[in-house]
Design an enzyme around this catalytic site. Sequence first.
Site, short mmCIF file in Angstrom:
data_model
loop_
_atom_site.label_atom_id
_atom_site.label_comp_id
_atom_site.label_asym_id
_atom_site.label_seq_id
_atom_site.Cartn_x
_atom_site.Cartn_y
_atom_site.Cartn_z
N GLY A 1 0.93 -1.03 -0.05
CA GLY A 1 0.06 0.03 0.01
C GLY A 1 0.88 1.26 -0.01
CG HIS B 1 6.53 7.49 4.24
ND1 HIS B 1 6.65 6.95 3.04
CD2 HIS B 1 4.96 7.18 4.51
CE1 HIS B 1 5.88 6.65 2.42
NE2 HIS B 1 4.75 6.48 3.31
#
Length: 111
Positions: A91, A98
């Site tokens: 996803g 991050h």
Amino acid sequence: MPDDCVFCRIVAGELPANVVLREEGIIAFLDIHPAASTHALVVPERHIDDLRQLDDAQLWLRLAQAAHKVAEELGHSDGYRFYVSVGAGGGQTVPHLHVHVLAGEMRRLPA
Ligand code: 5GP
Ligand code: ZN
């Protein structure tokens, strides 16, 4: 740095962001589409596509510590959700490593 990388451009100051923490090699800013009342992203300044390319244990620890600090500073000493999307199949939509920090009222769970 890939010219078209959104997070590299934020690191370089070419794109605006609501920066909540900046320390050596790490920046944290608020997510543009928050999934919770508090939703920040903790990002290494150096471009790394995703967690599978991370080979620096010290940087991983520092990203985690920065996440704790961001949550504290945004008023969530009671805890928060910490997650990382890894690759398109996980996803990940921005291919620059991050860590998501979500706290408070969660508006949606990560897909
Ligand atoms: P991923 O889907 O890769 O796990 O997370 C990427 C996150 O980056 C998404 O939650 C998305 O809302 C956020 N995002 C994408 N583009 C920008 C941007 O230009 N600025 C900020 N602040 N967040 C962004
Ligand atoms: Zn990048």
